[in-house]
Scaffold this motif. Structure first.
Motif, PDB file in Angstrom:
ATOM      1  N   PHE A 140       5.439 -11.756  -1.120  1.00  0.00           N
ATOM      2  CA  PHE A 140       5.325 -10.490  -1.841  1.00  0.00           C
ATOM      3  C   PHE A 140       6.677 -10.000  -2.358  1.00  0.00           C
ATOM      4  CE2 PHE A 140       1.663 -10.407   1.054  1.00  0.00           C
ATOM      5  CZ  PHE A 140       0.652 -10.133   0.157  1.00  0.00           C
ATOM      6  N   THR A 141       6.662  -9.526  -3.591  1.00  0.00           N
ATOM      7  CA  THR A 141       7.799  -8.810  -4.163  1.00  0.00           C
ATOM      8  C   THR A 141       7.281  -7.459  -4.628  1.00  0.00           C
ATOM      9  OG1 THR A 141       8.905 -10.840  -4.896  1.00  0.00           O
ATOM     10  CG2 THR A 141       9.541  -8.789  -5.981  1.00  0.00           C
ATOM     11  N   ILE A 142       8.020  -6.394  -4.335  1.00  0.00           N
ATOM     12  CA  ILE A 142       7.549  -5.044  -4.641  1.00  0.00           C
ATOM     13  C   ILE A 142       8.424  -4.405  -5.708  1.00  0.00           C
ATOM     14  CG2 ILE A 142       6.881  -2.824  -3.650  1.00  0.00           C
ATOM     15  CD1 ILE A 142       5.487  -5.209  -2.328  1.00  0.00           C
ATOM     16  N   VAL A 143       7.774  -3.792  -6.695  1.00  0.00           N
ATOM     17  CA  VAL A 143       8.491  -2.954  -7.655  1.00  0.00           C
ATOM     18  C   VAL A 143       7.779  -1.612  -7.721  1.00  0.00           C
ATOM     19  CG1 VAL A 143       9.292  -4.904  -9.031  1.00  0.00           C
ATOM     20  CG2 VAL A 143       7.162  -3.781  -9.653  1.00  0.00           C
ATOM     21  N   HIS A 144       8.543  -0.571  -7.905  1.00  0.00           N
ATOM     22  CA  HIS A 144       7.969   0.775  -8.011  1.00  0.00           C
ATOM     23  C   HIS A 144       8.219   1.302  -9.418  1.00  0.00           C
ATOM     24  CE1 HIS A 144       7.021   1.105  -3.736  1.00  0.00           C
ATOM     25  NE2 HIS A 144       8.206   0.565  -3.492  1.00  0.00           N
ATOM     26  N   ALA A 145       7.163   1.739 -10.064  1.00  0.00           N
ATOM     27  CA  ALA A 145       7.268   2.218 -11.446  1.00  0.00           C
ATOM     28  C   ALA A 145       6.267   3.330 -11.683  1.00  0.00           C
ATOM     29  CB  ALA A 145       7.031   1.066 -12.414  1.00  0.00           C
ATOM     30  N   ASP A 146       6.555   4.150 -12.704  1.00  0.00           N
ATOM     31  CA  ASP A 146       5.724   5.319 -12.979  1.00  0.00           C
ATOM     32  C   ASP A 146       4.502   5.012 -13.833  1.00  0.00           C
ATOM     33  OD1 ASP A 146       7.497   6.904 -11.554  1.00  0.00           O
ATOM     34  OD2 ASP A 146       8.725   7.295 -13.323  1.00  0.00           O
ATOM     35  N   HIS A 147       4.588   3.962 -14.670  1.00  0.00           N
ATOM     36  CA  HIS A 147       3.467   3.668 -15.564  1.00  0.00           C
ATOM     37  C   HIS A 147       3.466   2.185 -15.903  1.00  0.00           C
ATOM     38  CE1 HIS A 147       6.472   3.620 -18.759  1.00  0.00           C
ATOM     39  NE2 HIS A 147       6.842   4.838 -18.398  1.00  0.00           N
ATOM     40  N   THR A 148       2.512   1.783 -16.703  1.00  0.00           N
ATOM     41  CA  THR A 148       2.312   0.360 -16.998  1.00  0.00           C
ATOM     42  C   THR A 148       3.540  -0.294 -17.603  1.00  0.00           C
ATOM     43  OG1 THR A 148      -0.065   0.659 -17.313  1.00  0.00           O
ATOM     44  CG2 THR A 148       0.939  -1.276 -18.347  1.00  0.00           C
ATOM     45  N   ASP A 149       4.101   0.318 -18.637  1.00  0.00           N
ATOM     46  CA  ASP A 149       5.209  -0.333 -19.323  1.00  0.00           C
ATOM     47  C   ASP A 149       6.435  -0.452 -18.434  1.00  0.00           C
ATOM     48  OD1 ASP A 149       5.988  -1.448 -22.037  1.00  0.00           O
ATOM     49  OD2 ASP A 149       7.633  -0.058 -21.675  1.00  0.00           O
ATOM     50  N   SER A 150       6.743   0.582 -17.657  1.00  0.00           N
ATOM     51  CA  SER A 150       7.896   0.485 -16.760  1.00  0.00           C
ATOM     52  C   SER A 150       7.653  -0.567 -15.681  1.00  0.00           C
ATOM     53  CB  SER A 150       8.211   1.845 -16.128  1.00  0.00           C
ATOM     54  OG  SER A 150       7.108   2.352 -15.413  1.00  0.00           O
TER      55      SER A 150
END
Length: 240
Positions: A140-150
């Motif tokens: 698993f690799t985790i990324v945190h973003a506010d919306h689809t494009d980010s």
């Protein structure tokens, strides 16, 4: 005076109409390729991306977040759980073919608690559908973003950092598919987009029957309309 006011209003409406028409029809054509991709997404046709071989099995699976339960911001909502189901079915299918993904990227909109719950949910579903099959946490690799494009930008950054040009598969819900496909093209990602609803219709007909009932609700129709508007929004700012 009334006639003059009426003419003023008429001229104002005409001006607004012409400005809107020029905005909708003029600006997008500056980038013909972007316009073509956006129109393809809006009309439910496949968006063309350069140098993407969809025939190759994906090396990375990407799960896009779909929000949280209103009562608890760390609990995935119904749509996100269905995306998890689709990811599990896709992973197991690739495993059976002898080409299991080497990485699963979770693009989430919340913190560590949400990450823990989604990861554990995936691992439990894997064991439930294929006893004896387990996933190591290192996959698993985790990324945190506010919306689809980010989220897609963050995924692209990971690919750059790892030097990977291998194909990826992004899993999302049906109303969201075209916008994800379109934004993936904007971000030059070697991605194919998997429709979670279709995956579930094949692997879990009972759950899909419940999903079909949800699609008849006005809220679902409204969500589809919003996705179309968002495609138009990104049509004008591909370099954001």
């Amino acid at each position: 005076m009334r006639k003059e006011n009426s003419k003023d209003r008429e001229q104002l409406l005409i001006s607004i109409g012409l400005l809107s028409l020029s905005f909708l029809c003029g600006i997008p054509w500056i980038d013909i390729g972007n316009t073509n991709d956006a129109l393809s997404a809006l009309t439910n046709r496949a968006v063309s991306c350069d140098a993407v071989d969809y025939a190759e099995p994906p090396v990375t699976l990407v799960l896009l977040s779909a929000g949280n339960e209103t009562k608890n911001n760390s609990i995935p909502n119904y749509h996100e759980k269905r995306r998890v189901d689709a990811l599990v079915y896709t992973y197991l299918e690739l495993l059976q073919q002898g080409t299991p993904p080497r990485c699963i990227i979770l693009a989430l909109d919340d913190g560590i608690e949400k990450e823990f719950k989604i990861r554990n949910l995936i691992q439990r579903q894997i064991v439930k559908n294929s006893p004896g099959t387990e996933l190591d946490n290192e996959i698993f690799t985790i990324v945190h973003a506010d919306h689809t494009d980010s989220s897609l930008v963050a995924v692209g950054d990971i690919l750059v950092q790892t030097g990977s040009h291998d194909p990826i598969a992004i899993i999302t819900s049906e109303p969201h598919v075209n916008r994800v496909r379109y934004n993936s093209c904007l971000r030059k990602l070697p991605a194919t987009v998997i429709n979670a609803d279709k995956v579930i219709s094949i692997n879990d007909p009972d759950t899909y029957a419940q999903m079909k009932k949800l699609k008849q609700l006005p809220s679902y129709q409204w969500a589809e309309a919003i996705e179309q508007v968002k495609i138009l929004y990104w049509m004008y700012r591909p370099q954001y």
